[in-house]
Design an enzyme around this catalytic site. Structure first.
Site, PDB file in Angstrom:
ATOM      1  N   ARG A  85       1.113  -0.892  -0.079  1.00 58.27           N
ATOM      2  CA  ARG A  85       0.192   0.213  -0.267  1.00 58.27           C
ATOM      3  C   ARG A  85       0.529   1.103   0.239  1.00 58.27           C
ATOM      4  O   ARG A  85       0.467   2.212  -0.103  1.00 58.27           O
ATOM      5  CB  ARG A  85      -0.716   0.453   1.612  1.00 58.27           C
ATOM      6  CG  ARG A  85      -2.229  -0.985   1.074  1.00 58.27           C
ATOM      7  CD  ARG A  85      -2.826  -1.081   2.695  1.00 58.27           C
ATOM      8  NE  ARG A  85      -1.874  -2.234   2.674  1.00 58.27           N
ATOM      9  CZ  ARG A  85      -2.050  -3.398   2.643  1.00 58.27           C
ATOM     10  NH1 ARG A  85      -2.453  -4.354   2.368  1.00 58.27           N
ATOM     11  NH2 ARG A  85      -0.827  -4.869   3.323  1.00 58.27           N
ATOM     12  N   THR A  86       2.268   1.364   0.731  1.00 59.68           N
ATOM     13  CA  THR A  86       3.090   2.594   1.116  1.00 59.68           C
ATOM     14  C   THR A  86       3.302   3.013  -0.189  1.00 59.68           C
ATOM     15  O   THR A  86       3.498   4.254  -0.615  1.00 59.68           O
ATOM     16  CB  THR A  86       3.831   2.319   2.189  1.00 59.68           C
ATOM     17  OG1 THR A  86       2.583   2.519   3.295  1.00 59.68           O
ATOM     18  CG2 THR A  86       4.115   4.001   1.959  1.00 59.68           C
ATOM     19  N   LYS A 114      27.322  -4.178  -3.870  1.00 58.94           N
ATOM     20  CA  LYS A 114      28.363  -4.509  -4.008  1.00 58.94           C
ATOM     21  C   LYS A 114      29.722  -3.879  -2.722  1.00 58.94           C
ATOM     22  O   LYS A 114      30.758  -3.616  -2.937  1.00 58.94           O
ATOM     23  CB  LYS A 114      29.595  -3.877  -5.120  1.00 58.94           C
ATOM     24  CG  LYS A 114      28.509  -4.154  -6.692  1.00 58.94           C
ATOM     25  CD  LYS A 114      28.765  -3.282  -7.438  1.00 58.94           C
ATOM     26  CE  LYS A 114      28.011  -3.298  -8.539  1.00 58.94           C
ATOM     27  NZ  LYS A 114      28.146  -2.945  -9.891  1.00 58.94           N
ATOM     28  N   ARG A 135      12.156   4.134   2.500  1.00 56.48           N
ATOM     29  CA  ARG A 135      11.473   3.448   3.616  1.00 56.48           C
ATOM     30  C   ARG A 135      12.563   2.236   4.429  1.00 56.48           C
ATOM     31  O   ARG A 135      13.064   1.964   2.880  1.00 56.48           O
ATOM     32  CB  ARG A 135      10.116   2.060   3.336  1.00 56.48           C
ATOM     33  CG  ARG A 135      10.244   0.848   4.418  1.00 56.48           C
ATOM     34  CD  ARG A 135       8.830   0.198   4.346  1.00 56.48           C
ATOM     35  NE  ARG A 135       7.395   1.423   4.336  1.00 56.48           N
ATOM     36  CZ  ARG A 135       6.011   0.479   4.506  1.00 56.48           C
ATOM     37  NH1 ARG A 135       5.557  -0.800   4.140  1.00 56.48           N
ATOM     38  NH2 ARG A 135       4.883   1.060   5.324  1.00 56.48           N
ATOM     39  N   HIS A 168       6.312   6.882  10.899  1.00 54.32           N
ATOM     40  CA  HIS A 168       5.173   6.468  10.051  1.00 54.32           C
ATOM     41  C   HIS A 168       3.931   7.705   9.703  1.00 54.32           C
ATOM     42  O   HIS A 168       3.426   8.263   9.974  1.00 54.32           O
ATOM     43  CB  HIS A 168       5.283   4.967   9.865  1.00 54.32           C
ATOM     44  CG  HIS A 168       4.301   4.768   8.260  1.00 54.32           C
ATOM     45  ND1 HIS A 168       4.498   5.249   7.306  1.00 54.32           N
ATOM     46  CD2 HIS A 168       4.052   3.027   8.309  1.00 54.32           C
ATOM     47  CE1 HIS A 168       3.770   4.367   6.270  1.00 54.32           C
ATOM     48  NE2 HIS A 168       4.180   3.351   7.200  1.00 54.32           N
TER      49      HIS A 168
HETATM   50  C1  NCD Z   1       2.504  -1.291   8.162  1.00 56.79           C
HETATM   51  C2  NCD Z   1       3.873  -0.386   7.948  1.00 56.79           C
HETATM   52  O1  NCD Z   1       4.679  -0.790   7.823  1.00 56.79           O
HETATM   53  O2  NCD Z   1       4.463   0.491   9.486  1.00 56.79           O
HETATM   54  N1  NCD Z   1       1.800  -0.725   7.119  1.00 56.79           N
HETATM   55  C3  NCD Z   1       1.698   0.302   6.136  1.00 56.79           C
HETATM   56  O3  NCD Z   1       2.639   1.664   5.887  1.00 56.79           O
HETATM   57  N2  NCD Z   1      -0.061  -0.176   5.704  1.00 56.79           N
HETATM   58  C4  NCD Z   1       1.836  -1.595   9.025  1.00 56.79           C
HETATM   59  C5  NCD Z   1       1.913  -2.855   9.199  1.00 56.79           C
HETATM   60  O4  NCD Z   1       3.576  -3.405   8.473  1.00 56.79           O
HETATM   61  O5  NCD Z   1       1.435  -4.087  10.116  1.00 56.79           O
END
Ligand code: NCD
Length: 359
Positions: A85-86, A114, A135, A168
């Site tokens: 999703r993100t 590398k 991320r 997040h």
């Molecule tokens: C979350 C995350 O990655 O922190 N997912 C997300 O971004 N929608 C929650 C999770 O992974 O449980």
């Protein structure tokens, strides 16, 4: 927001030591790295902009207008942890605004194998992109990247799409946006009881959202988890400082009837050191059809997703289950955030005022 400060004016060690409440001044208007950098007014502005973008985008002329706004920009999506999703919602948000996107989703395909340092890898991305959406499993690494780039003379904006088990911020924005929309006809977010359930120790979404909700008036936050997975003291300290009421408990059943929103989370066992999640009984931290008569008619059930067993699929079609809508909201609020990051929100607002697209 306090006076703006420059990341290029501070050494990494001094920056790292700063409390979260002081870091925001260094990111403001450029990077999105921690939930604590936002004021309530900024969050509200982003929510309004998200709704406007969504409405403008409904018609082809509007969608074409939006696509022209950032068509001279490129975004790099660097996702060193799993994401559906993100990643997709940021990518879609870029497409709505016309940004081209590039990505690295697997460190095995980057020169990190590398022996290149993550810092050098990211510096490389910044040569080709105008925005980094990232991320990373290491908490604080997105901050490090922003700091590093400020010291290389090419300080492009960094959006933190999830860092370690700590932050997040864009998820928190979409969660607030979802709560705002869910409570539109029942007085907005102020004064509501929000119940967080599950792995609150390692769930970064809850950590960021709990703090953001402390910006609202008369909130009561409930942290419902087995003792070993309870919310960190650092977040409770921040809530104390903000004067936000909270309850820390293992008892989900008592919190259910008072909840205006229930925010479910999964057990984050990827952070286990020795498989400790397998010895934690999380079966009570579950919501299903049997609870639908206990919770309020107006209660909103959220989940950042992915889910496991903590929400039964049998409640997916209950109007109170808003997690699918919540997911889609992510695309709109991220579009708003990216537009604002480039300082182009006024053009979308002007278009909206001129054409008044319908809801
Ligand atoms: C979350 C995350 O990655 O922190 N997912 C997300 O971004 N929608 C929650 C999770 O992974 O449980």
């Amino acid at each position: 927001m306090a006076e703006e400060k420059k990341l290029s004016d501070i050494g990494w060690k001094d920056f790292k030591k700063l409390p979260l409440s002081e870091k925001g001044a260094y990111f403001h208007g450029k990077h999105t790295l921690i939930a604590q950098q936002f004021t309530r007014a900024e969050i509200e502005e982003l929510c309004m902009l998200a709704t406007r973008i969504k409405r403008i985008n409904k018609r082809r002329e509007g969608a074409n207008f939006l696509k022209g706004l950032l068509s001279d920009k490129r975004a790099m999506l660097y996702f060193a942890q799993p994401s559906s999703r993100t990643y997709l919602s940021h990518n879609a948000a870029c497409q709505i605004l016309g940004l081209d996107t590039m990505d690295v989703r697997d460190q095995k395909t980057s020169s990190e194998v590398k022996g290149e340092t993550p810092e050098d890898t990211i510096r490389t991305f910044s040569s080709y992109a105008d925005l980094i959406i990232m991320r990373h499993p290491v908490g604080g690494f997105a901050e490090r990247v922003a700091w590093m780039m400020a010291h290389t003379g090419r300080e492009i904006p960094v959006l933190n799409a999830g860092s370690g088990a700590d932050q997040h911020p864009t998820q928190a924005l979409l969660d607030v946006y979802t709560l705002r929309r869910s409570f539109e006809n029942i007085g907005g977010i102020d004064g509501k009881h929000v119940v967080f359930v599950g792995d609150l120790a390692r769930g970064r979404t809850v950590r960021s959202l709990a703090w953001m909700l402390s910006l609202y008036k008369d909130m009561t936050l409930y942290f419902i988890a087995p003792e070993s997975l309870q919310i960190g003291q650092d977040i409770l300290d921040q809530l104390d400082e903000a004067g936000t009421k909270y309850v820390v408990s293992e008892d989900f059943a008592s919190a259910m009837p008072v909840a205006d929103a229930i925010y479910m989370t999964r057990i984050q066992d990827e952070w286990d050191v020795e498989g400790e999640s397998s010895t934690t009984d999380a079966s009570d931290y579950h919501i299903g059809a049997e609870h639908m008569d206990i919770i309020k008619d107006t209660c909103a059930i959220l989940h950042p997703l992915p889910r496991r067993q903590e929400i039964s699929t049998e409640i997916d079609n209950d109007p109170r289950a808003v997690y699918w809508r919540q997911m889609r909201n992510g695309m709109w609020i991220r579009a708003a955030l990216i537009l604002k990051t480039f300082g182009r929100e006024q053009e979308a607002n002007q278009y909206y005022d001129d054409y008044k697209p319908e809801a």
